[in-house]
Design an enzyme around this catalytic site. Structure first.
Site, PDB file in Angstrom:
ATOM      1  N   LYS A 189       3.136   6.001 -14.086  1.00  0.00           N
ATOM      2  CA  LYS A 189       2.596   4.653 -13.432  1.00  0.00           C
ATOM      3  C   LYS A 189       1.031   4.615 -13.370  1.00  0.00           C
ATOM      4  CE  LYS A 189       3.284   3.125  -8.597  1.00  0.00           C
ATOM      5  NZ  LYS A 189       3.770   3.406  -7.252  1.00  0.00           N
ATOM      6  N   GLN A 190       0.352   5.580 -13.145  1.00  0.00           N
ATOM      7  CA  GLN A 190      -0.860   5.658 -12.834  1.00  0.00           C
ATOM      8  C   GLN A 190      -1.468   6.897 -13.211  1.00  0.00           C
ATOM      9  OE1 GLN A 190       1.137   6.145  -8.663  1.00  0.00           O
ATOM     10  NE2 GLN A 190      -0.926   6.425  -8.173  1.00  0.00           N
ATOM     11  N   GLU A 214       3.839   8.499  -9.460  1.00  0.00           N
ATOM     12  CA  GLU A 214       5.269   8.316  -8.696  1.00  0.00           C
ATOM     13  C   GLU A 214       6.495   7.801  -9.473  1.00  0.00           C
ATOM     14  OE1 GLU A 214       3.841   6.025  -5.249  1.00  0.00           O
ATOM     15  OE2 GLU A 214       3.169   7.626  -4.305  1.00  0.00           O
ATOM     16  N   TRP A 256      -3.116   9.411   0.792  1.00  0.00           N
ATOM     17  CA  TRP A 256      -4.324  10.261   0.060  1.00  0.00           C
ATOM     18  C   TRP A 256      -5.467   9.195  -0.554  1.00  0.00           C
ATOM     19  CZ3 TRP A 256      -4.598  11.227  -5.769  1.00  0.00           C
ATOM     20  CH2 TRP A 256      -3.837  10.254  -6.491  1.00  0.00           C
ATOM     21  N   ASP A 257      -5.115   7.857  -0.568  1.00  0.00           N
ATOM     22  CA  ASP A 257      -6.063   6.697  -1.079  1.00  0.00           C
ATOM     23  C   ASP A 257      -7.358   7.227  -0.245  1.00  0.00           C
ATOM     24  OD1 ASP A 257      -3.376   6.249  -1.018  1.00  0.00           O
ATOM     25  OD2 ASP A 257      -3.821   3.949  -1.339  1.00  0.00           O
TER      26      ASP A 257
HETATM   27  O1  IFM Z   1      -1.069   6.305  -2.307  1.00  0.00           O
HETATM   28  C1  IFM Z   1      -0.449   5.300  -3.205  1.00  0.00           C
HETATM   29  C2  IFM Z   1       0.323   5.811  -4.402  1.00  0.00           C
HETATM   30  O2  IFM Z   1      -0.504   6.914  -5.360  1.00  0.00           O
HETATM   31  C3  IFM Z   1       0.988   4.826  -5.100  1.00  0.00           C
HETATM   32  N1  IFM Z   1       1.581   3.971  -4.442  1.00  0.00           N
HETATM   33  C4  IFM Z   1       0.595   3.271  -3.413  1.00  0.00           C
HETATM   34  C5  IFM Z   1       0.432   4.311  -2.481  1.00  0.00           C
HETATM   35  C6  IFM Z   1      -0.522   3.572  -1.222  1.00  0.00           C
HETATM   36  O3  IFM Z   1      -1.480   2.901  -1.866  1.00  0.00           O
END
Ligand code: IFM
Length: 742
Positions: free
Chosen positions: A584-585, A478, A337-338
């Site tokens: 995490k994010q 994640e 999805w990046d």
């Molecule tokens: O898509 C990302 C995910 O959100 C976090 N781990 C790495 C992936 C690839 O960049």
């Protein structure tokens, strides 16, 4: 400080891999890591071509590391050039991003006296199959005997996995070396040709080694004279877009590969460089991008723009963008999805044709998405969480982390339950349409993608608590596995459903014949009406998922804002982290940019602060989005600090961070945060709107926006903002809330 130069002034073996990634050269078709010509322990010598994937038995498809042609061993008076064991002076190494050229200059104190060496290399932007290397060698103290061994080496692997058959090796009468091989499972033919030469009289012999073929050149050079060595290489594969419509045989790939090289040989390094640099110049001039008053941020935005040009194919809609671009084999070259959420906005607003190609790639993956949905008992389009070649389907590895002590492997659930990607793709389709008005794309691809992703959500819900819920997912964060009603996923799914309702009367006839659109619409409407959207609780916090506020709070200061990511795992196992209010994010806060209209300013600010405290920023995707949302919440200074961290992901101090490749989402995110965060760029009711703010420490910034065929330059400094029309028709836009015609 020159914003277009990445440099290293002292050779440090610790930085070998990071520099290979950040200084890589490429053209969207292929990328060559910036490996040094002579070999070093720890290097990761990768040449990658977009679309050349292979899957060994029992493993998922991965981008295959191609035979290496960057190698070149120099020997002077019998002594091998090596920067670790010998005395090196006047060292400098740069990547000139403005021209796409790597340059290394140094003086080597050899046993035969001082030798000045200069290495220059490019991957041509104009001749996409060609890489070129030029080495200038000047003995400063005495006449010397020089030997150069350079060739094509197929003793390369993806960290140990060999994806290619044993190569056929040839040397032709005109001194061209050829190496032909095939990926073991996917059957992609690859041909590599190279020619080495020198501008002074030389003797040439040919040698082979296992899986490789070399040219060995020897010559004498007088003190003070310069010998110029040149190595030109061509790559061709049966997956090249030129053969997309035909069944190509290996002989044709080899013949065309030779022809590409012969054409390049007519030019030589200098002419190849000149025409490629000219194209780079146009790239930079067409859409100026600059941050003033902060050298580091300015360099970072140039770095982002450089990599955004080398990571995406401009002419092939069968390939996506890897999480590491094409700068390394990390994440196996897969697209996530990046692309849609972090990277695509750059292309939408600066290179809409490339944006369209990237979305067409997703369109071509629709069949895989339909099959995947069926496999899990759903309907509609369930997009692969990780995408590779079109026919590879879901390429997310099923095996997750290994517990070394027990030997147990955790099952990786992302391919099955990180489902938000379907809504992310639909979202991106609409963003593209808003900015370009490209009805042709919508008719051929976009409407169908929106319809089928929406239909997927209508089958992915479960009836619970008198409403529809989305259970058992992984959201953007994640560190949380198998959660219910992830706010990000539910809201994005809702948006996707509403989008499908909106476009229903535009669905073209051929789709009405192909699908029972009436039935689909009924289900879509009903799902949207009854879908649960987590609302703010009594404290004004939107729970990231069911039960989030009941989780234990923990002091995150120990783990966040440090040099290393994943520090929390020193104290907690993955299962324990499930019970903590840590992430995490960026997760819930992403909605405040993507679907900002659905939330009040007060709600956005409160949730931003709440979740930022609990986010470890252990993913490179986190900081840029916090900068973006922070800027939108008028937290300009905090946003600028986050922006600085986002800029540091690849070109900051952390030496190992980018070993496996650059972080393409973060790179796209740097542009996104600048244009859509600080610049306030968006489309409202069909009108382009910008409302720039200037964070402390910056004296100004500028970026361009392509909107429905018109290219605009938006410039901001302490006296305010102005918009100039660079090309295209007049447009009515909104600047800081006021309408004006540009
Ligand atoms: O898509 C990302 C995910 O959100 C976090 N781990 C790495 C992936 C690839 O960049």
């Amino acid at each position: 400080m020159n914003a277009f130069i990445l440099s290293e002034n002292r050779f440090d073996p610790k930085n070998i891999r990071k520099n290979e990634s950040i200084m890589c050269r490429g053209n969207g078709y292929m990328c060559v890591r910036a490996s040094l010509e002579e070999k070093y322990i720890g290097e990761q010598r990768n040449t990658l071509i977009n679309g050349v994937f292979n899957a060994p038995p029992g493993e998922v498809s991965e981008i295959a590391v191609l035979p290496d042609a960057t190698n070149c061993e120099i020997e002077i008076g019998g002594e091998r050039f090596d920067m670790i064991r010998t005395d090196i002076q006047e060292y400098s190494r740069i990547l000139d991003m403005k021209a796409g050229e790597g340059v290394r200059s140094l003086v080597w104190k050899s046993n035969s006296g001082r030798i000045r060496l200069e290495f220059k290399s490019i991957v041509s932007l104009t001749k996409k199959h060609i890489t070129a290397l030029k080495i200038s060698i000047t003995p400063l103290d005495q006449d010397t005997e020089i030997k150069i061994r350079a060739g094509i080496d197929a003793k390369v692997t993806n960290t140990g996995v060999q994806h290619f058959s044993a190569p056929v090796r040839r040397v032709y009468e005109d001194g061209i070396l050829g190496l032909y091989l095939k990926t073991l499972q996917s059957g992609v033919d690859v041909s590599v040709h190279c020619r080495c030469s020198c501008d002074k009289p030389y003797k040439e012999e040919y040698t082979t080694d296992r899986r490789s073929v070399y040219s060995c050149i020897s010559l004498s050079v007088k003190q003070g004279e310069t010998a110029i060595f040149q190595k030109l290489t061509s790559y061709a594969t049966s997956r090249d877009v030129e053969y997309a419509e035909t069944d190509v045989c290996p002989e044709t790939v080899n013949r065309d590969g030779t022809e590409y090289l012969k054409q390049a040989l007519l030019c030589g390094y200098d002419a190849l460089y000149a025409e490629s640099a000219e194209m780079w110049k146009k790239y930079w001039e067409q859409s100026p991008l600059e941050i003033c008053g902060s050298d580091f941020e300015n360099k970072a935005i140039s770095f982002a723009k450089y990599h955004l040009n080398v990571m995406a194919s401009k002419d092939d809609n069968r390939v996506g963008i890897g999480a590491k671009g094409l700068s390394g084999e990390g994440y196996k070259g897969h697209s996530f999805w990046d692309t849609e959420i972090f990277i695509l906005p750059y292309y939408i607003y600066t290179e809409p044709e490339t944006a369209r190609r990237l979305l067409e790639y997703r369109y071509k993956l629709l069949d895989s998405a339909l099959l995947k949905a069926k496999r899990y008992g759903f309907e509609g389009a369930m997009y692969p969480w990780e995408g590779a070649w079109l026919t590879d389907g879901e390429t997310c590895p099923e095996e997750g982390d290994l517990d070394l002590m027990t030997g147990e492997v955790r099952k990786n659930m992302m391919g099955e339950i990180e489902v938000h990607i379907s809504a992310d793709i639909a979202y991106a389709v609409w963003q593209y349409f808003q900015a370009t008005g490209d009805e042709d794309f919508m008719q051929h691809c976009g409407y169908e993608m929106i319809l089928l992703t929406a239909y997927f959500w209508s089958s992915r819900i479960a009836e619970k608590n008198g409403r529809y819920e989305i259970l058992g997912v992984i959201g953007p964060d994640e560190y949380k596995d198998n959660i219910d009603n992830n706010a990000y996923t539910n809201y994005m799914a809702f948006y996707n459903l509403k989008l499908a309702e909106k476009i229903m009367d535009k669905i073209p006839e051929h789709l009405r014949k192909k699908y029972d659109t009436q039935k689909m619409l009924c289900r879509i409407t009903e799902t949207a009406e009854r879908l649960y959207l987590p609302k703010a609780d009594k404290d004004g916090i939107i729970p990231a998922f069911d039960g989030y506020r009941d989780l234990e709070e923990t002091d995150t200061s120990k783990y966040k804002n440090r040099d290393k990511v994943g520090l929390i795992f020193k104290d907690y196992g993955f299962d324990e982290i499930q019970k903590l209010q840590v992430g995490k994010q960026a997760d819930t806060i992403m909605l405040f940019h993507l679907l900002g209209d659905m939330f009040s300013d007060e709600e956005i600010k409160r949730n931003y602060e709440f979740y930022e405290q609990r986010t470890l920023h252990d993913s490179s995707l986190s900081m840029c989005f916090h900068a973006l949302v922070g800027a939108k919440c008028a937290l300009a200074d905090e946003a600028a600090a986050m922006y600085h961290r986002a800029c540091s992901v690849d070109i900051g101090e952390n030496v190992n961070n980018s070993d496996e490749g650059i972080h393409s989402a973060s790179i796209g995110g740097i542009w996104l945060a600048l244009a859509m965060g600080f610049g306030g760029l968006c489309v409202e009711d069909g009108m382009l709107s910008v409302s720039p703010i200037l964070p402390k420490g910056w004296s100004g910034y500028r970026f361009t926006v392509c909107f429905c065929g018109t290219r605009l330059l938006i410039e901001t400094d302490s006296s305010g903002s102005q918009v100039k029309r660079l090309c295209g028709e007049e447009k009515e836009i909104r600047l800081s809330g006021k309408k004006l015609v540009v």
